[in-house]
Design a protein around this motif. Structure first.
Motif, PDB file in Angstrom:
ATOM      1  N   GLY A 111       0.804  -1.219   0.000  1.00 31.09           N
ATOM      2  CA  GLY A 111       0.000   0.000   0.000  1.00 31.09           C
ATOM      3  C   GLY A 111       0.834   1.265   0.000  1.00 31.09           C
ATOM      4  O   GLY A 111       0.331   2.337  -0.335  1.00 31.09           O
ATOM      5  N   ARG A 112       2.114   1.165   0.368  1.00 33.22           N
ATOM      6  CA  ARG A 112       2.988   2.336   0.354  1.00 33.22           C
ATOM      7  C   ARG A 112       3.492   2.677  -1.040  1.00 33.22           C
ATOM      8  O   ARG A 112       4.027   3.764  -1.254  1.00 33.22           O
ATOM      9  CB  ARG A 112       4.188   2.083   1.261  1.00 33.22           C
ATOM     10  N   LEU A 113       3.367   1.757  -1.948  1.00 36.60           N
ATOM     11  CA  LEU A 113       3.937   1.921  -3.278  1.00 36.60           C
ATOM     12  C   LEU A 113       2.851   2.197  -4.307  1.00 36.60           C
ATOM     13  O   LEU A 113       1.692   1.828  -4.112  1.00 36.60           O
ATOM     14  CB  LEU A 113       4.716   0.655  -3.669  1.00 36.60           C
ATOM     15  N   PRO A 114       3.225   2.835  -5.422  1.00 43.77           N
ATOM     16  CA  PRO A 114       2.226   3.091  -6.464  1.00 43.77           C
ATOM     17  C   PRO A 114       1.837   1.822  -7.205  1.00 43.77           C
ATOM     18  O   PRO A 114       2.602   0.861  -7.277  1.00 43.77           O
ATOM     19  CB  PRO A 114       2.940   4.087  -7.401  1.00 43.77           C
ATOM     20  N   ASN A 115       0.629   1.837  -7.733  1.00 45.67           N
ATOM     21  CA  ASN A 115       0.176   0.775  -8.636  1.00 45.67           C
ATOM     22  C   ASN A 115       0.409   1.235 -10.065  1.00 45.67           C
ATOM     23  O   ASN A 115      -0.014   2.327 -10.453  1.00 45.67           O
ATOM     24  CB  ASN A 115      -1.311   0.488  -8.431  1.00 45.67           C
ATOM     25  N   VAL A 116       1.064   0.400 -10.845  1.00 47.09           N
ATOM     26  CA  VAL A 116       1.399   0.746 -12.221  1.00 47.09           C
ATOM     27  C   VAL A 116       0.816  -0.316 -13.139  1.00 47.09           C
ATOM     28  O   VAL A 116       0.952  -1.511 -12.881  1.00 47.09           O
ATOM     29  CB  VAL A 116       2.926   0.840 -12.425  1.00 47.09           C
ATOM     30  N   GLY A 117       0.164   0.150 -14.210  1.00 43.73           N
ATOM     31  CA  GLY A 117      -0.403  -0.766 -15.187  1.00 43.73           C
ATOM     32  C   GLY A 117      -0.024  -0.354 -16.593  1.00 43.73           C
ATOM     33  O   GLY A 117       0.374   0.785 -16.845  1.00 43.73           O
ATOM     34  N   ALA A 118      -0.150  -1.275 -17.513  1.00 41.43           N
ATOM     35  CA  ALA A 118       0.178  -1.000 -18.918  1.00 41.43           C
ATOM     36  C   ALA A 118      -0.881  -1.631 -19.803  1.00 41.43           C
ATOM     37  O   ALA A 118      -1.541  -2.606 -19.416  1.00 41.43           O
ATOM     38  CB  ALA A 118       1.560  -1.551 -19.263  1.00 41.43           C
ATOM     39  N   SER A 119      -1.031  -1.072 -20.986  1.00 41.02           N
ATOM     40  CA  SER A 119      -2.017  -1.605 -21.941  1.00 41.02           C
ATOM     41  C   SER A 119      -1.467  -1.443 -23.350  1.00 41.02           C
ATOM     42  O   SER A 119      -0.632  -0.573 -23.634  1.00 41.02           O
ATOM     43  CB  SER A 119      -3.361  -0.885 -21.810  1.00 41.02           C
ATOM     44  N   ALA A 120      -1.934  -2.270 -24.228  1.00 39.75           N
ATOM     45  CA  ALA A 120      -1.556  -2.199 -25.652  1.00 39.75           C
ATOM     46  C   ALA A 120      -2.739  -2.693 -26.469  1.00 39.75           C
ATOM     47  O   ALA A 120      -3.512  -3.551 -26.022  1.00 39.75           O
ATOM     48  CB  ALA A 120      -0.315  -3.045 -25.925  1.00 39.75           C
ATOM     49  N   GLY A 121      -2.887  -2.137 -27.670  1.00 38.16           N
ATOM     50  CA  GLY A 121      -4.008  -2.546 -28.505  1.00 38.16           C
ATOM     51  C   GLY A 121      -3.688  -2.390 -29.977  1.00 38.16           C
ATOM     52  O   GLY A 121      -2.801  -1.628 -30.378  1.00 38.16           O
ATOM     53  N   ALA A 122      -4.409  -3.122 -30.761  1.00 37.04           N
ATOM     54  CA  ALA A 122      -4.262  -3.042 -32.224  1.00 37.04           C
ATOM     55  C   ALA A 122      -5.625  -3.279 -32.854  1.00 37.04           C
ATOM     56  O   ALA A 122      -6.409  -4.102 -32.361  1.00 37.04           O
ATOM     57  CB  ALA A 122      -3.257  -4.073 -32.715  1.00 37.04           C
TER      58      ALA A 122
END
Length: 468
Positions: A98-109
């Motif tokens: 909970g002290r750290l950021p949540n990071v996400g990624a996405s890609a599409g075509a």
């Protein structure tokens, strides 16, 4: 818009590190808990930590040592407690996240088609991140509570081990007691057979009435009837030992079949001072860790009353070709504050609820301390009583044995009646059983006392630590 958000992010980091709501925990001292300076039945100075950690070795019984080792390695209750410890340690990892950021990624075509049948490819890449700033220490208090829970799970595991080791020793002593009682019963049965034979001869010779032979027959039957019950006691202890060592009932019956004497430990042991017991008893230390966890959760609940700062950011690109993705990159950073204005008193009620839970945890901790002290005092009294009983039964056995010898010789010579012989035999049987039982009682009292002191685990062993 980007610069203010970035400044807000940099300012939030030191704020989150220095503002923590809720009470800071401090463990109650022995004085606050009402712990006396010495036990009522003082037994001397404290013994070594190594002896207490492996107290069963004082009985100098290789079979008992092997059974304890097997139980510690294979007992299924210990396996359950160990799994719960791993679960509690993973909860610490989750709380820290909970002290750290949540990071996400996405890609599409995708493929677009127009009315003329022409097509074109659309490509996109993106990433987003969010971080809840620990402005008032709610997350830190949550980590603190999770860490205390994990430490409590260590002591819960140790408490199970203390109980299992004590139960192994108890059932082993009971198995050996059953063997001693079985030997006594079989010896008595052989004597009863001889008495029945002698009484039969005297009846045939007309020296006595058939009353003597009937009394001898009844005595012989009563003795024989006691043997199956004793055999059942031995089987039950052997079956329990097998289960305690993670095996099917009956797995140890053959290895325990050869009779061995009841284990005899030292007459006295050093118990130290009550404060030592509180440090050694894992159940007491687990209760203290529960108090620490509940105290930290007050801060978690209080942090909900204050504003929450959440930072979010994203970056992305879309193009008709892979090479064009780097030409169209866009992103942003946003910081937002939120504050509950009205919730019908729910959040403040949660704080009061956690304060009540902390009061209950404190009472539970104090109760566990008192129970621990009571267990030690009872163990000391039981050990003294068992030693006194053994001394008196030894005197009784010597007298009963002499009486039985005289009664047998006088009955054979026709100088006394069978009732006198019968009473002498019964007294001898009772005295032998009393000696065996008192020996087992002294051994069991030692087990009770070592268990009351928290023996059977090593507080300094590496696996008693928690995840840092």
């Amino acid at each position: 818009m980007k610069k203010p958000s970035l400044i807000l992010l940099l300012l939030a980091m030191p704020i989150s590190a220095c503002t923590t709501v809720g009470p800071d925990y401090a463990a109650p001292g022995a004085g606050a808990l009402g712990v006396p300076g010495a036990y009522h039945a003082e037994q001397g100075l404290a013994g070594s930590a190594e002896e207490l950690a492996q107290w069963w070795t004082v009985f100098d019984d290789p079979m008992l040592n092997r059974l304890v080792e097997q139980a510690v390695a294979s007992n299924l209750d210990l396996a359950v407690a160990s799994a719960r410890l791993r679960q509690a340690r993973e909860a610490v990892v989750q709380a820290r996240a909970g002290r750290l950021p949540n990071v996400g990624a996405s890609a599409g075509a995708g493929q677009d088609l127009d009315s003329d049948g022409n097509s074109r490819t659309n490509l996109s890449l993106g990433a987003d991140a969010s971080w809840e700033v620990d402005l008032f220490g709610g997350i830190s208090r949550g980590v603190e509570a999770s860490r205390a829970d994990a430490e409590g799970a260590v002591f819960d595991l140790a408490a199970v081990q203390v109980a299992i080791v004590g139960e192994v020793a108890t059932n082993y002593i009971q198995a050996r007691l059953a063997q001693q009682r079985l030997e006594t019963a079989r010896d008595t049965l052989r004597i009863a057979d001889e008495n029945l034979e002698i009484a039969g001869w005297r009846v045939q010779a007309g020296l006595v009435s058939s009353l003597d032979s009937e009394q001898a027959r009844a005595q012989r039957a009563q003795t024989a009837a006691s043997i199956p019950g004793i055999e059942s006691d031995f089987a039950a202890a052997a079956y329990r030992l097998a289960v305690l060592t993670g095996q099917a009932p009956g797995a140890l019956t053959a290895s325990l079949a050869a009779p061995r004497p009841i284990p005899a430990g030292p007459d006295t042991i050093a118990v130290g001072i009550p404060a030592d017991t509180l440090r050694q008893r894992p159940d007491v230390r687990a209760a203290e860790r529960t108090l620490a966890a509940q105290t930290a959760r007050i801060g978690v609940a209080q942090a909900e009353l204050y504003p929450a700062l959440r930072l979010t950011g994203d970056i992305g690109a879309s193009a008709l070709s892979i090479g064009g993705l780097v030409d169209a990159i866009a992103g942003g950073i946003f910081g937002g504050l939120s504050q509950t204005l009205f919730d019908g008193g729910r959040l403040r009620s949660q704080v009061r609820s956690q304060e009540a839970a902390t009061d209950a945890a404190l009472a539970t901790y104090r109760q566990s301390v008192l129970v621990a002290l009571e267990d030690v005092e009872n163990g000391l009294v039981a050990l003294d009583a068992a030693k006194e009983r053994q001394q008196q039964f030894a005197i009784a056995l010597d007298a009963a044995n002499n009486t039985a010898i005289l009664a047998r010789s006088q009955y054979r010579a026709g100088l006394t009646d069978f009732q006198t012989l019968l009473e002498a035999e019964r007294s001898l049987l009772s005295a032998r059983d009393g000696v065996d039982s008192s020996r087992a009682e002294q051994a069991l009292a030692l087990v009770q006392l070592y268990r009351a002191l928290g023996g059977g685990w090593d507080p300094l062993a590496p696996d008693t630590g928690t995840a840092a």
